[in-house]
Motif scaffolding. Structure first.
Motif, short mmCIF file in Angstrom:
data_model
loop_
_atom_site.label_atom_id
_atom_site.label_comp_id
_atom_site.label_asym_id
_atom_site.label_seq_id
_atom_site.Cartn_x
_atom_site.Cartn_y
_atom_site.Cartn_z
N VAL A 22 -4.36 25.04 4.82
CA VAL A 22 -3.28 24.87 5.32
C VAL A 22 -4.06 24.56 6.90
CG1 VAL A 22 -0.91 24.91 5.36
CG2 VAL A 22 -1.83 25.65 3.22
N ILE A 23 -4.02 25.52 7.14
CA ILE A 23 -4.45 25.85 8.95
C ILE A 23 -4.79 24.48 9.02
CG2 ILE A 23 -5.03 27.09 11.14
CD1 ILE A 23 -3.64 28.98 10.00
N TYR A 24 -6.07 24.12 8.60
CA TYR A 24 -7.34 23.42 8.70
C TYR A 24 -6.74 22.51 7.26
CZ TYR A 24 -10.57 26.42 10.38
OH TYR A 24 -11.50 27.59 11.08
N ALA A 25 -5.84 21.76 7.02
CA ALA A 25 -6.03 21.28 6.73
C ALA A 25 -4.58 19.67 7.73
CB ALA A 25 -5.55 20.84 5.46
N GLY A 26 -3.74 21.27 8.07
CA GLY A 26 -2.99 20.76 9.38
C GLY A 26 -3.81 19.96 10.17
N ASP A 27 -4.80 20.80 10.69
CA ASP A 27 -5.03 20.41 11.48
C ASP A 27 -5.65 19.26 11.29
OD1 ASP A 27 -7.07 20.10 14.29
OD2 ASP A 27 -8.77 21.45 13.61
N ALA A 28 -6.87 18.81 9.75
CA ALA A 28 -7.71 17.87 9.68
C ALA A 28 -6.46 16.33 9.95
CB ALA A 28 -8.49 17.95 8.52
N GLY A 29 -5.60 16.94 9.75
CA GLY A 29 -4.18 15.56 9.74
C GLY A 29 -3.96 15.38 10.73
N GLY A 30 -4.63 15.87 11.71
CA GLY A 30 -3.54 15.46 12.97
C GLY A 30 -2.49 16.10 12.84
N LEU A 31 -1.38 16.93 12.46
CA LEU A 31 -0.09 17.78 12.22
C LEU A 31 -0.65 18.24 14.06
CD1 LEU A 31 1.28 18.32 9.09
CD2 LEU A 31 1.56 16.29 10.25
N TRP A 32 -0.98 19.73 13.88
CA TRP A 32 -1.89 20.26 14.98
C TRP A 32 -3.29 19.99 15.87
CZ3 TRP A 32 1.05 21.94 10.64
CH2 TRP A 32 -0.13 22.74 9.69
N ASP A 33 -3.18 21.28 16.60
CA ASP A 33 -5.05 21.26 17.47
C ASP A 33 -5.38 22.64 16.76
OD1 ASP A 33 -7.21 20.86 17.53
OD2 ASP A 33 -6.51 21.37 20.01
N THR A 34 -6.08 23.20 15.64
CA THR A 34 -6.75 24.35 15.51
C THR A 34 -7.52 24.68 15.92
OG1 THR A 34 -5.33 24.45 13.56
CG2 THR A 34 -6.54 26.39 13.62
N PRO A 35 -7.79 25.87 17.34
CA PRO A 35 -9.21 25.90 17.40
C PRO A 35 -10.29 26.47 16.47
CG PRO A 35 -7.47 26.83 19.32
CD PRO A 35 -6.55 26.35 17.80
N TRP A 36 -11.19 26.64 15.80
CA TRP A 36 -11.83 26.77 14.58
C TRP A 36 -12.39 28.44 15.00
CZ3 TRP A 36 -16.30 30.42 15.56
CH2 TRP A 36 -16.64 30.26 16.98
N PHE A 37 -11.99 29.22 15.64
CA PHE A 37 -12.41 30.61 15.47
C PHE A 37 -11.00 30.96 15.45
CE2 PHE A 37 -11.35 28.95 20.25
CZ PHE A 37 -10.84 29.63 20.43
N ALA A 38 -9.76 30.72 15.54
CA ALA A 38 -8.53 31.01 15.11
C ALA A 38 -7.94 31.67 13.91
CB ALA A 38 -7.81 29.76 15.74
N VAL A 39 -8.73 30.90 12.75
CA VAL A 39 -8.65 32.04 11.76
C VAL A 39 -9.51 32.77 11.54
CG1 VAL A 39 -7.75 28.80 10.28
CG2 VAL A 39 -10.02 29.65 10.79
N ILE A 40 -10.61 33.19 12.25
CA ILE A 40 -11.45 34.37 12.46
C ILE A 40 -10.38 35.82 11.50
CG2 ILE A 40 -13.92 35.86 12.67
CD1 ILE A 40 -14.20 32.97 13.79
N PRO A 41 -9.79 35.56 13.08
CA PRO A 41 -8.52 37.18 12.33
C PRO A 41 -8.01 37.24 11.11
CG PRO A 41 -8.44 36.44 14.79
CD PRO A 41 -9.45 35.34 13.59
N LEU A 42 -7.47 35.17 10.63
CA LEU A 42 -6.35 35.31 9.59
C LEU A 42 -7.39 35.95 8.38
CD1 LEU A 42 -4.06 33.95 8.90
CD2 LEU A 42 -4.86 32.64 9.02
N VAL A 43 -8.15 35.94 8.30
CA VAL A 43 -9.52 35.51 7.14
C VAL A 43 -10.25 36.89 7.35
CG1 VAL A 43 -11.77 34.87 5.66
CG2 VAL A 43 -10.30 33.29 6.89
N VAL A 44 -10.34 37.70 8.11
CA VAL A 44 -10.89 39.60 7.95
C VAL A 44 -9.35 39.96 7.86
CG1 VAL A 44 -12.05 40.75 9.52
CG2 VAL A 44 -12.66 38.26 9.59
N ALA A 45 -8.31 39.65 8.20
CA ALA A 45 -7.14 40.73 7.68
C ALA A 45 -6.60 40.15 6.46
CB ALA A 45 -5.64 40.15 8.90
N GLY A 46 -7.02 39.13 5.94
CA GLY A 46 -6.59 38.54 4.34
C GLY A 46 -7.74 39.68 3.63
N LEU A 47 -9.17 39.87 3.96
CA LEU A 47 -9.88 40.38 3.26
C LEU A 47 -9.56 42.17 3.25
CD1 LEU A 47 -12.96 38.09 3.66
CD2 LEU A 47 -11.25 38.50 1.58
N PHE A 48 -10.00 42.64 4.39
CA PHE A 48 -9.03 44.10 4.90
C PHE A 48 -7.63 44.51 4.09
CE2 PHE A 48 -6.89 47.47 6.94
CZ PHE A 48 -8.06 48.53 6.85
#
Length: 81
Positions: A22-48
Motif C-alpha cells: 500500500v505504501i508503494y502503491a501510494g507512492d506510485a499513484g502520486g499520493l505521497w513520496d516514499t524513499p526506496w529505503f523507507a519500507v526496509i525496516p517495516l518489512v524486517v520488523a514484520g518478518l521478525f
C-alpha cells in the motif's frame, strides 16, 4: 470445504507485506513520496514479528498437546465402539 489450521504468524507477515504494498502503491499513484529505503525496516520488523508470533504459537500448541483432527471426515473414519 476442509478447515485449515489458523496460523497467526502468516497473518502478521501478510499484514506487514500488504502495508508495504500500500505504501508503494501510494507512492506510485502520486499520493505521497516514499524513499526506496523507507519500507526496509517495516518489512524486517514484520518478518521478525511474524517469526516471533509463529514460535510462540508453536510452543503453545505443543504444550496443549493438540491431537484433535482438523477435518470432520477424519473423525468419521475412526471405528466406533
Amino acid at each position: 470445504m476442509l478447515r485449515h489450521e489458523f496460523q497467526p504468524g502468516k497473518l502478521v507477515a501478510g499484514a506487514f507485506l500488504t502495508l508495504t504494498g500500500v505504501i508503494y502503491a501510494g507512492d506510485a499513484g502520486g499520493l505521497w513520496d516514499t524513499p526506496w529505503f523507507a519500507v526496509i525496516p517495516l518489512v524486517v520488523a514484520g518478518l521478525f514479528l511474524a517469526g516471533t508470533v509463529g514460535t510462540i504459537t508453536g510452543v503453545i500448541r505443543r504444550r496443549r498437546g493438540r491431537t484433535r483432527p482438523l477435518t470432520a471426515p477424519e473423525a468419521d473414519a475412526r471405528p466406533h465402539g
